[in-house]
Design an enzyme around this catalytic site. Structure first.
Site, PDB file in Angstrom:
ATOM      1  N   ALA A   1       0.698  -0.971  -0.138  1.00 43.37           N
ATOM      2  CA  ALA A   1      -0.073   0.081   0.126  1.00 43.37           C
ATOM      3  C   ALA A   1       0.972   1.351   0.485  1.00 43.37           C
ATOM      4  CB  ALA A   1      -1.031   0.265   1.329  1.00 43.37           C
ATOM      5  N   ALA A   2       2.019   0.938  -0.264  1.00 43.11           N
ATOM      6  CA  ALA A   2       2.962   2.293  -0.244  1.00 43.11           C
ATOM      7  C   ALA A   2       2.706   3.491  -1.247  1.00 43.11           C
ATOM      8  CB  ALA A   2       4.875   1.882  -0.124  1.00 43.11           C
ATOM      9  N   GLY A   3       2.789   2.959  -2.141  1.00 38.69           N
ATOM     10  CA  GLY A   3       2.549   3.487  -3.882  1.00 38.69           C
ATOM     11  C   GLY A   3       0.920   4.216  -3.580  1.00 38.69           C
ATOM     12  N   ASP A   4       0.049   3.338  -3.309  1.00 36.79           N
ATOM     13  CA  ASP A   4      -1.138   3.876  -3.099  1.00 36.79           C
ATOM     14  C   ASP A   4      -1.276   5.452  -1.564  1.00 36.79           C
ATOM     15  OD1 ASP A   4      -1.780   2.032  -5.002  1.00 36.79           O
ATOM     16  OD2 ASP A   4      -2.661   0.427  -3.107  1.00 36.79           O
TER      17      ASP A   4
END
Length: 311
Positions: A249-252
């Protein structure tokens, strides 16, 4: 700030392993857990936790996970009135998490595959939101639904923020000057057909997206930071060094925070800085949606760093 997120809603099965199994091999996992996920849901939660008014358009199934998925979005402050329930299973993601914090993900679309162009167009055209609204898209729903959403957003005069993940073709002329396209280095390599291993290659990939019509093109590089290109120029901002525990979920988180911080004006750098801080907090925690920081946490992180510096 308002945002409409059109995308996937998944239940994640996260499995922690010491090493990935090779062909024909079996390994024992350290742990396994279920959590809310999907690029659409994660980006909706990330934006909502930064204070954005978010409406989610998506689909869940009729299985035991569906109520948990909708409840989790609602508790984060996301309007779920645009989330349909369709017969069958909800979307599922199998996430294998290695000790380094890196992950490998396999997505089973489930109910996400039921999003049709007609459903998306109706939902967008019926949405009451101001002209400054951002429509956030990813590629874990059918491609024709993504294209329909872009067309409907343009009819309303809304800015499109397209996360090309998983990677797919970006036809010239689909995006407009006010739109944003974002991808990581792996996705950028797939979209452009060229290796993206450093800041210079990322800049070339971003500039290639400008040539296809985007107004702002962003390539995230994980610990190497982010590259952004617009008509005003191309630049690189580094990331803060943090202990990486889980990159899920880092990119999100990065994209939701960016949308919250950028109003379409000139100060793109500050929005990139804010988004990078949010992603830094995310990777230092375990989980997907559970690891997404709130606005107060991101602001505290920034206050603890020298003003305007990443080191």
């Amino acid at each position: 700030m308002d945002a409409v997120v059109i995308g996937s809603i998944n239940v994640d099965l996260v499995v922690r392993v010491r090493e990935m199994p090779g062909p024909g091999a079996t390994v024992l996992a350290e742990s396994a857990r279920h959590q809310v996920g999907g690029k659409g849901a994660n980006q909706a939660i990330a934006a909502a936790r930064q204070g954005v008014r978010v409406r989610m358009i998506g689909a869940v199934g009729t299985d035991a996970f569906a109520p948990m998925l909708k409840d989790s979005l609602a508790r984060a402050g996301v309007d779920v009135s645009g989330v349909a329930e369709v017969p069958g299973p909800s979307g599922t993601a199998l996430i294998f998490l290695e000790p380094s914090g890196e992950n490998r993900i396999v997505v089973v679309p489930g109910a996400n595959a039921a999003l049709s162009p007609e459903t998306v167009e109706r939902a967008l055209l019926a949405t009451e939101a101001p002209r400054e609204t951002a429509v956030m898209l990813q590629n874990e729903i059918p491609r024709d639904a993504v294209m329909a959403a872009i067309r409907a957003a343009h009819l309303r005069g809304w800015r499109v923020v397209w996360n090309v993940a998983p990677p797919s073709e970006v036809p010239a002329g689909v995006l407009r000057r006010g739109d944003v396209i974002a991808m990581n280095e792996v996705e950028a390599a797939r979209v452009t057909g060229r290796e993206v291993s450093d800041e210079r290659a990322a800049a070339e990939a971003a500039e290639a997206m400008l040539a296809r019509g985007a107004g702002l093109a962003i390539v995230t590089l994980g610990p190497k930071g982010v590259v952004a290109a617009s008509a005003r120029g191309t630049f690189h901002l580094p990331a803060w060094p943090v202990e990486v525990r889980d990159t899920t979920a880092a990119g999100d988180t990065w994209l939701g925070a960016f949308v919250a911080a950028w109003d379409g004006g000139e100060d793109v750098r500050e929005a990139l800085r804010y988004a990078t801080a949010a992603a830094s907090l995310c990777v230092s925690r375990m989980g997907a949606a559970d690891s997404i920081p709130a606005r107060r946490e991101v602001e505290a992180f920034l206050r603890s760093r020298p003003q305007g510096k990443f080191v």
